[in-house]
Each structure stands twice: as structure tokens, then as C-alpha cells.
Design a protein around this motif. Structure first.
Motif, mmCIF file in Angstrom:
data_model
loop_
_atom_site.group_PDB
_atom_site.id
_atom_site.type_symbol
_atom_site.label_atom_id
_atom_site.label_comp_id
_atom_site.label_asym_id
_atom_site.label_seq_id
_atom_site.Cartn_x
_atom_site.Cartn_y
_atom_site.Cartn_z
ATOM 1 N N TRP A 126 0.821 -1.219 0.000
ATOM 2 C CA TRP A 126 0.000 0.000 0.000
ATOM 3 C C TRP A 126 0.848 1.259 0.000
ATOM 4 O O TRP A 126 0.359 2.338 -0.331
ATOM 5 C CB TRP A 126 -0.950 0.001 1.201
ATOM 6 C CG TRP A 126 -2.117 -0.924 1.028
ATOM 7 C CD1 TRP A 126 -2.325 -2.107 1.673
ATOM 8 C CD2 TRP A 126 -3.221 -0.764 0.127
ATOM 9 N NE1 TRP A 126 -3.491 -2.690 1.235
ATOM 10 C CE2 TRP A 126 -4.065 -1.877 0.290
ATOM 11 C CE3 TRP A 126 -3.590 0.220 -0.793
ATOM 12 C CZ2 TRP A 126 -5.249 -2.052 -0.432
ATOM 13 C CZ3 TRP A 126 -4.771 0.063 -1.517
ATOM 14 C CH2 TRP A 126 -5.583 -1.072 -1.332
ATOM 15 N N VAL A 164 0.746 4.105 -6.709
ATOM 16 C CA VAL A 164 -0.436 3.333 -7.080
ATOM 17 C C VAL A 164 -0.237 2.492 -8.355
ATOM 18 O O VAL A 164 -0.725 1.356 -8.451
ATOM 19 C CB VAL A 164 -1.671 4.263 -7.163
ATOM 20 C CG1 VAL A 164 -1.589 5.201 -8.347
ATOM 21 C CG2 VAL A 164 -2.951 3.467 -7.157
ATOM 22 N N GLN A 165 0.535 3.011 -9.321
ATOM 23 C CA GLN A 165 0.730 2.262 -10.578
ATOM 24 C C GLN A 165 1.513 0.973 -10.338
ATOM 25 O O GLN A 165 1.459 0.046 -11.150
ATOM 26 C CB GLN A 165 1.516 3.092 -11.614
ATOM 27 C CG GLN A 165 0.937 4.439 -11.973
ATOM 28 C CD GLN A 165 1.279 5.518 -10.921
ATOM 29 O OE1 GLN A 165 1.898 5.237 -9.893
ATOM 30 N NE2 GLN A 165 0.825 6.738 -11.186
ATOM 31 N N ASP A 221 -8.438 -3.241 -5.108
ATOM 32 C CA ASP A 221 -8.406 -2.086 -6.006
ATOM 33 C C ASP A 221 -7.294 -1.166 -5.519
ATOM 34 O O ASP A 221 -7.416 -0.558 -4.457
ATOM 35 C CB ASP A 221 -9.764 -1.369 -5.957
ATOM 36 C CG ASP A 221 -9.758 -0.090 -6.770
ATOM 37 O OD1 ASP A 221 -8.700 0.263 -7.340
ATOM 38 O OD2 ASP A 221 -10.812 0.566 -6.821
ATOM 39 N N TYR A 231 -6.458 1.643 -6.252
ATOM 40 C CA TYR A 231 -6.827 3.063 -6.127
ATOM 41 C C TYR A 231 -7.713 3.316 -4.890
ATOM 42 O O TYR A 231 -7.967 4.457 -4.547
ATOM 43 C CB TYR A 231 -7.573 3.536 -7.387
ATOM 44 C CG TYR A 231 -6.645 3.639 -8.569
ATOM 45 C CD1 TYR A 231 -5.948 4.824 -8.833
ATOM 46 C CD2 TYR A 231 -6.432 2.539 -9.403
ATOM 47 C CE1 TYR A 231 -5.070 4.901 -9.903
ATOM 48 C CE2 TYR A 231 -5.555 2.610 -10.474
ATOM 49 C CZ TYR A 231 -4.884 3.807 -10.718
ATOM 50 O OH TYR A 231 -4.007 3.877 -11.759
ATOM 51 N N ASP A 232 -8.146 2.254 -4.278
ATOM 52 C CA ASP A 232 -9.027 2.399 -3.120
ATOM 53 C C ASP A 232 -8.169 2.573 -1.863
ATOM 54 O O ASP A 232 -8.017 1.659 -1.041
ATOM 55 C CB ASP A 232 -9.930 1.157 -3.018
ATOM 56 C CG ASP A 232 -11.057 1.363 -2.037
ATOM 57 O OD1 ASP A 232 -11.181 2.495 -1.518
ATOM 58 O OD2 ASP A 232 -11.815 0.407 -1.794
ATOM 59 N N GLU A 233 -7.618 3.743 -1.743
ATOM 60 C CA GLU A 233 -6.641 4.033 -0.686
ATOM 61 C C GLU A 233 -7.226 3.797 0.711
ATOM 62 O O GLU A 233 -8.256 4.389 1.049
ATOM 63 C CB GLU A 233 -6.234 5.504 -0.819
ATOM 64 C CG GLU A 233 -4.907 5.876 -0.210
ATOM 65 C CD GLU A 233 -3.728 5.322 -0.986
ATOM 66 O OE1 GLU A 233 -2.873 4.728 -0.315
ATOM 67 O OE2 GLU A 233 -3.673 5.457 -2.217
#
Ligand code: SF4
Length: 287
Positions: free
Chosen positions: A66, A70-71, A116, A118-120
Motif C-alpha cells: 500500500w 499506485v501504478q 483495487d 486506487y481504493d486508498e
């Protein structure tokens, strides 16, 4: 409040520092609690457990995942992180350690596939804390998600014990995490989830304010007993009455069995890799 605390009239009572593992250790075996939290220096522990190495490596890899840009949060990078964070302690030999490392790589990659990137999360390995009139609780949550306007406590599990809703509902640790997360972040937090990585199964429980209060009451009861122990010793009570051994089959897994005749009589010590065996349900990784 203990007698000693009352004697210190006028002084604020000292809060009992509670963590989930401190409370559960008292509940499981007061003698073990004494070894871990009272005796200084503490007695020497047995060798590290291989199943704890698997659990710690997986937790470290997921936390590091985490924190990647993100990429780069891909299943492949999750597997690579397991390799770089791997703890090879407690295994029978290098071959077994390697076998389990690759199992963990597969397990974490498959889990990351369903995430996901992007789902921080609101927090990863996030410390939360709360105080009550007698208790200072703190704990570290594997992952704290935001779903809508609410927070959800996520706890990773890597053991082979098949989880049920009862595990999530009855967990004192998860309930305290939820209560502390709500207070720390001033956001409603009632849902707790166990994410079982070997099967990909998610077990969820939605608390109510009432069930969280009940668990908090349970924590207070356990903490009050543990906090009263030093005063009982000070008044001359026998140490084995204050910190009694609670011997049983689990003693085979106890880090301090070498110092405990009752425990050794109750169960033969397990090999440090026995928690990985195919034919038994191993202990879950430690919190
Ligand atoms: S061996 Fe068993 S009884 Fe002894 S301290 Fe450990 S858990 Fe408690």
C-alpha cells in the motif's frame, strides 16, 4: 479500583495499559501473562514459530504494497514484496522455508488480484488508541478502510483455521479496534472483517454500539483482574494463586513451556514448524 490505588488518595489512578494481546494473554493463562508482562528480565522464550514467520512476512508485504506508488500496486509486486520481506525463522530446514515462501507469494499475489489499488485505505498498520476512566487502550490495525461514511476494520489471517462469522463477532481485539478507530478518527466504525488469505474468504461482522460496549465491558473486567495482581502479591498472596497456570493442550505452543512444569506435563512441546503441518489446524498468526 485496587486497594493500592485507593491508598494513593488524591492522586489520579494509574490507567492500565491494554493491548489486545495483553488482555488475551491474561485470559488464556495468567502465568504466561506474568512471564510476558511482569517478570523483568523476562524468561527466555522458546525458538520462533514458522507459522508466525509466515504471518509476519505476509503482513509486512501487504503493508509495503500500500505504500508503493499506485501504478506499482500489482499482484506481481505483492509477490515480490513477500520475497523481500521474508522471515525464514522457525522452519525445519531451508527447503521447507523456501516452499512456504513460495506458497506465501502465491497467496498474497492472489489476494492483491482482488484489491483495487486506487481504493486508498484510511490507514495501514494504523495505531489507534482510546482512554476510559481505568484503561488506556492502544492497538495496531492491519488495515482501516473507508466504505461510504463509515470505517471498516480489516484484519489479515494466514493460518489454516477455517474462519466463521463467530470469529469476527466474538473477537475482543476487533471490537476494541473498531471502538478506538471511531474515537481516534471521529468517524462511525462498527464493521470488522477477517480476510483469510489462504482461501480469500472474508468474514464480516457488523457490531452495534451495544455490542461494542459489551466488549469494552469485557476488556475492563479482564484489565481489572490483571491490574489487581501486583497489589495481591504485595499483600503476601502466593504467586501461583495470583498468576495461576492454565495448563492444557495449548501449552505445547507456549513460548515459556520450558519454565512451566504444569504446562510441560499437560502437553508435549511442538516443533517450531508444527503449525504448518497439513494434518492439523495451526495457530493463527499473532496480532
Ligand atoms: S506452558 Fe501452559 S500453563 Fe505454562 S505458562 Fe505456558 S500456557 Fe501457561
Amino acid at each position: 479500583m485496587t486497594a493500592t490505588q485507593l491508598d494513593l488518595a488524591g492522586m489520579p489512578a494509574r490507567l492500565f495499559s491494554a493491548t489486545p494481546s495483553r488482555l488475551s494473554t491474561w485470559l488464556d493463562c495468567p502465568r504466561r501473562y506474568k512471564f510476558v508482562y511482569v517478570d523483568r528480565p523476562p524468561p527466555a522464550k522458546g525458538p520462533p514459530w514458522a507459522h508466525n514467520s509466515v504471518g509476519a512476512s505476509v503482513h509486512a508485504a501487504l503493508a509495503a504494497w500500500w505504500s508503493l506508488p499506485v501504478q506499482r500496486r500489482t499482484p506481481v509486486s505483492a509477490g515480490a514484496l513477500v520475497r523481500s520481506k521474508w522471515i525464514g525463522l522457525g522452519f525445519r530446514d531451508d527447503e521447507q522455508a523456501l516452499q512456504w515462501r513460495e506458497r506465501a507469494v502465491e497467496m498474497v499475489s492472489a489476494y492483491a488480484e482482488r484489491l483495487d489499488p486506487y481504493d486508498e485505505p484510511v490507514g495501514v498498520e494504523r495505531t489507534v488508541a482510546m482512554r476510559t476512566p481505568t484503561l488506556a487502550f492502544s492497538g495496531r490495525i492491519d488495515r482501516l478502510d473507508r466504505r461510504g461514511n463509515e470505517l471498516v476494520v480489516v484484519d489479515y489471517k494466514t493460518g489454516r483455521h477455517v474462519l466463521t462469522t463467530d470469529d469476527a463477532r466474538g473477537s475482543l481485539a476487533l471490537a476494541l479496534y473498531a471502538a478506538a478507530a471511531a474515537r481516534t478518527l471521529r468517524t462511525r466504525c462498527l464493521a470488522v472483517e477477517l480476510h483469510h488469505l489462504p482461501t480469500g474468504r472474508v468474514v464480516r461482522w457488523e457490531h452495534t454500539e451495544a455490542t461494542l460496549d459489551r466488549q469494552l465491558g469485557r476488556a475492563h473486567d479482564i484489565a481489572a483482574e490483571a491490574a489487581a495482581a501486583p497489589a495481591r502479591i504485595a499483600t503476601g498472596e502466593d504467586v501461583d494463586a495470583v498468576y495461576p497456570p492454565r495448563a492444557g493442550p495449548m501449552c505445547g505452543w507456549c513460548d515459556f513451556a520450558a519454565h512451566c512444569a504444569e504446562g510441560r506435563a499437560a502437553a508435549a512441546p511442538r516443533a517450531s514448524w508444527a503449525g504448518l503441518a497439513e494434518d492439523i489446524a495451526p495457530l493463527d498468526d499473532e496480532d
